[in-house]
Design a protein around this motif. Structure first.
Motif, PDB file in Angstrom:
ATOM      1  N   THR A  54       0.959   0.014  -2.963  1.00  0.00           N
ATOM      2  CA  THR A  54       1.176   0.492  -1.595  1.00  0.00           C
ATOM      3  C   THR A  54       0.364   1.771  -1.360  1.00  0.00           C
ATOM      4  O   THR A  54      -0.278   1.934  -0.314  1.00  0.00           O
ATOM      5  N   PHE A  55       0.377   2.641  -2.356  1.00  0.00           N
ATOM      6  CA  PHE A  55      -0.359   3.920  -2.283  1.00  0.00           C
ATOM      7  C   PHE A  55      -1.868   3.661  -2.099  1.00  0.00           C
ATOM      8  O   PHE A  55      -2.517   4.264  -1.240  1.00  0.00           O
ATOM      9  N   LEU A  56      -2.406   2.702  -2.872  1.00  0.00           N
ATOM     10  CA  LEU A  56      -3.842   2.406  -2.781  1.00  0.00           C
ATOM     11  C   LEU A  56      -4.173   1.752  -1.423  1.00  0.00           C
ATOM     12  O   LEU A  56      -5.191   2.081  -0.807  1.00  0.00           O
ATOM     13  N   LYS A  57      -3.303   0.858  -0.984  1.00  0.00           N
ATOM     14  CA  LYS A  57      -3.541   0.214   0.331  1.00  0.00           C
ATOM     15  C   LYS A  57      -3.590   1.271   1.424  1.00  0.00           C
ATOM     16  O   LYS A  57      -4.403   1.197   2.351  1.00  0.00           O
ATOM     17  N   ASP A  58      -2.737   2.266   1.283  1.00  0.00           N
ATOM     18  CA  ASP A  58      -2.694   3.349   2.255  1.00  0.00           C
ATOM     19  C   ASP A  58      -4.020   4.147   2.231  1.00  0.00           C
ATOM     20  O   ASP A  58      -4.564   4.495   3.278  1.00  0.00           O
ATOM     21  N   LEU A  59      -4.521   4.419   1.009  1.00  0.00           N
ATOM     22  CA  LEU A  59      -5.795   5.139   0.890  1.00  0.00           C
ATOM     23  C   LEU A  59      -6.922   4.332   1.543  1.00  0.00           C
ATOM     24  O   LEU A  59      -7.787   4.885   2.227  1.00  0.00           O
ATOM     25  N   ILE A  60      -6.887   3.015   1.314  1.00  0.00           N
ATOM     26  CA  ILE A  60      -7.932   2.152   1.890  1.00  0.00           C
ATOM     27  C   ILE A  60      -7.853   2.185   3.416  1.00  0.00           C
ATOM     28  O   ILE A  60      -8.862   2.294   4.112  1.00  0.00           O
ATOM     29  N   GLU A  61      -6.623   2.131   3.912  1.00  0.00           N
ATOM     30  CA  GLU A  61      -6.431   2.124   5.373  1.00  0.00           C
ATOM     31  C   GLU A  61      -6.925   3.430   6.008  1.00  0.00           C
ATOM     32  O   GLU A  61      -7.589   3.418   7.038  1.00  0.00           O
ATOM     33  N   LYS A  62      -6.616   4.534   5.336  1.00  0.00           N
ATOM     34  CA  LYS A  62      -6.996   5.843   5.903  1.00  0.00           C
ATOM     35  C   LYS A  62      -8.495   6.131   5.725  1.00  0.00           C
ATOM     36  O   LYS A  62      -9.041   7.003   6.392  1.00  0.00           O
ATOM     37  N   SER A  63      -9.125   5.411   4.800  1.00  0.00           N
ATOM     38  CA  SER A  63     -10.526   5.667   4.490  1.00  0.00           C
ATOM     39  C   SER A  63     -11.416   5.292   5.669  1.00  0.00           C
ATOM     40  O   SER A  63     -11.145   4.360   6.407  1.00  0.00           O
ATOM     41  N   GLY A  64     -12.516   6.036   5.783  1.00  0.00           N
ATOM     42  CA  GLY A  64     -13.465   5.690   6.843  1.00  0.00           C
ATOM     43  C   GLY A  64     -14.326   4.503   6.446  1.00  0.00           C
ATOM     44  O   GLY A  64     -15.015   3.908   7.264  1.00  0.00           O
ATOM     45  N   VAL A  65     -14.317   4.134   5.167  1.00  0.00           N
ATOM     46  CA  VAL A  65     -15.258   3.108   4.689  1.00  0.00           C
ATOM     47  C   VAL A  65     -14.633   1.721   4.782  1.00  0.00           C
ATOM     48  O   VAL A  65     -13.575   1.458   4.221  1.00  0.00           O
ATOM     49  N   LYS A  66     -15.286   0.867   5.486  1.00  0.00           N
ATOM     50  CA  LYS A  66     -14.847  -0.541   5.546  1.00  0.00           C
ATOM     51  C   LYS A  66     -16.007  -1.389   5.020  1.00  0.00           C
ATOM     52  O   LYS A  66     -17.145  -1.195   5.408  1.00  0.00           O
TER      53      LYS A  66
END
Ligand SMILES: NC(=O)c1ccc[n+]([C@@H]2O[C@H](COP(=O)([O-])OP(=O)(O)OC[C@H]3O[C@@H](n4cnc5c(N)ncnc54)[C@H](O)[C@@H]3O)[C@@H](O)[C@H]2O)c1
Length: 368
Positions: free
Chosen positions: A355-367
């Protein structure tokens, strides 16, 4: 079966480097390759004349392979390992086995349901003769009980151009971490292989301290082992000249590496016993210095060879991939501890890390 038909998924730098060694590995027949990037796939199909596939699944369903070597970016490792094992195909994955301990454990469950299949990971450092000797000293009891570990891995210097060379690199979405996920898996596996897992970690993690990246490129962590022994782990890709230095101290002596030289200093008696028994305030037990420098071949080729021999002759795997969950869990714990500024116990809450990593991915500017 008297030869193994091997396919490679991922024809980038590492995949092609492995292919260059296949001709020297007996009973390995390179039959198929897959890459989602057509130009990389073409390089390989042209050079080796093997059949090419756009996706790993197509390669696995082709009927052309008994085994597969996975050399894609990390996130795809568990997906393809699982897909291979579920189809009755042996799998040799590049390190790390996954980005999260949860994903590694999911593949392990499939591997455990298929004991007839070999599932290995490319932790080639384990084949180095000097590491084998270090392990032998620890396992024989010569070092005594672990008291302290220090690992300084700051010789991973990388430039911005390195990070810019692939859009997946150094992003939460593409790589799931930085120095801990890319450069350190060998170190973390070596520490796991020699000493087992720590039970508690408190880390300081700097994100993009030296590079324009969103993940960690500088880490200093305190580890605690189940017996109370302490550990300090330091890694960065931003230091020059950098150090590759470590010490493993037991109550019977010290193993250490500095400037590439490994030595063992053996005590004539346990330091703990000596502390209690000596009548002199400054006395020390006798110490014997031993240089550890066994020579011999090591590396990727040996690992692929071992994988082939394991399939054909049941030779024990040098690095069973089910063990890979431990080093990735240590990396996950350091990232979570460092970013949340908490102490993380191991085994950790693997769902919470997901969940923590998914959150980091979501907040990240990189897609991607
Ligand atoms: N064991 C070692 O010493 C060692 C050394 C370097 C790299 N590695 C590992 O090898 C892996 C690959 O690293 P690299 O440096 O070769 O990266 P790379 O970017 O050069 O190559 C990755 C390749 O995978 C392809 N790819 C991406 N997604 C794919 C998919 N879904 N299916 C098929 N192909 C796909 C890319 O197009 C690319 O050709 C990494 O996980 C890395 O950690 C291990």
């Amino acid at each position: 079966m008297d030869e193994v038909r091997l396919g490679v998924i991922g024809c980038g730098g590492m995949g092609r480097s492995h292919m260059g060694q296949f001709a020297a590995i007996p009973r390995l027949k390179f039959t198929a390759a897959s890459d989602s990037f057509a130009a990389n796939l073409k390089l390989v199909t042209d050079e080796y004349g093997v059949q090419g596939f756009e996706t790993g699944e197509e390669l696995l369903d082709s009927g052309l392979v008994d085994a597969v070597l996975i050399a894609t970016p990390h996130y795809f490792h568990p997906q393809y390992s699982k897909a291979a094992l579920q189809r009755g195909i042996h799998a040799l994955t590049e390190k790390p086995v996954s980005v999260t301990a949860k994903a590694a454990a999911e593949v392990n469950a499939v591997a455990e349901a298929h004991p007839e299949l070999k599932y290995a990971v490319m932790f080639q450092q384990r084949t180095l003769p000097r590491w084998k000797r270090v392990k032998q000293i620890i396992e024989s009891g010569q070092l005594g009980e672990l008291q302290r570990m220090l690992w300084v891995g700051t010789n991973w210097f990388r430039t911005q151009a390195y990070y810019d060379s692939g859009s997946w690199r150094a992003t939460w979405a593409g790589e799931g971490g930085g120095v801990l996920l890319n450069q350190c898996p060998h170190d973390l596996d070596m520490l796991y292989w020699l000493l087992g897992s720590p039970s508690r970690i408190h880390a300081h993690v700097n994100l993009g301290k030296f590079h324009d990246i969103e993940v960690e490129d500088d880490v200093t962590a305190y580890w605690q082992y189940p017996n109370g022994a302490s550990g300090v782990f330091i890694a960065t890709t931003g230091e020059l000249p950098g150090s590759g230095h470590w010490e493993i101290c037991g109550d019977r002596g010290k193993l250490s590496m500095s400037e590439g030289k490994i030595e063992f200093i053996e005590l004539s008696i346990s330091s703990r016993t000596f502390i209690k028994q000596s009548q002199s305030g400054f006395a020390k037990p006798e110490q014997t210095r031993i240089l550890i420098d066994p020579q011999g071949e090591a590396g990727h080729k040996l690992m692929t060879n071992n994988f082939i021999n394991a399939i054909l002759d049941d030779e024990p795997l040098v690095a069973p991939a089910v063990q890979g969950v431990h080093s990735i869990e240590i990396a996950n714990a350091m990232i979570m501890s460092g970013i949340q500024q908490t102490t993380v116990d191991i085994p950790m809450d693997r769902d919470a890390y997901d969940t923590f990593l998914k959150d980091l991915i979501e907040k990240s500017g990189v897609k991607l």
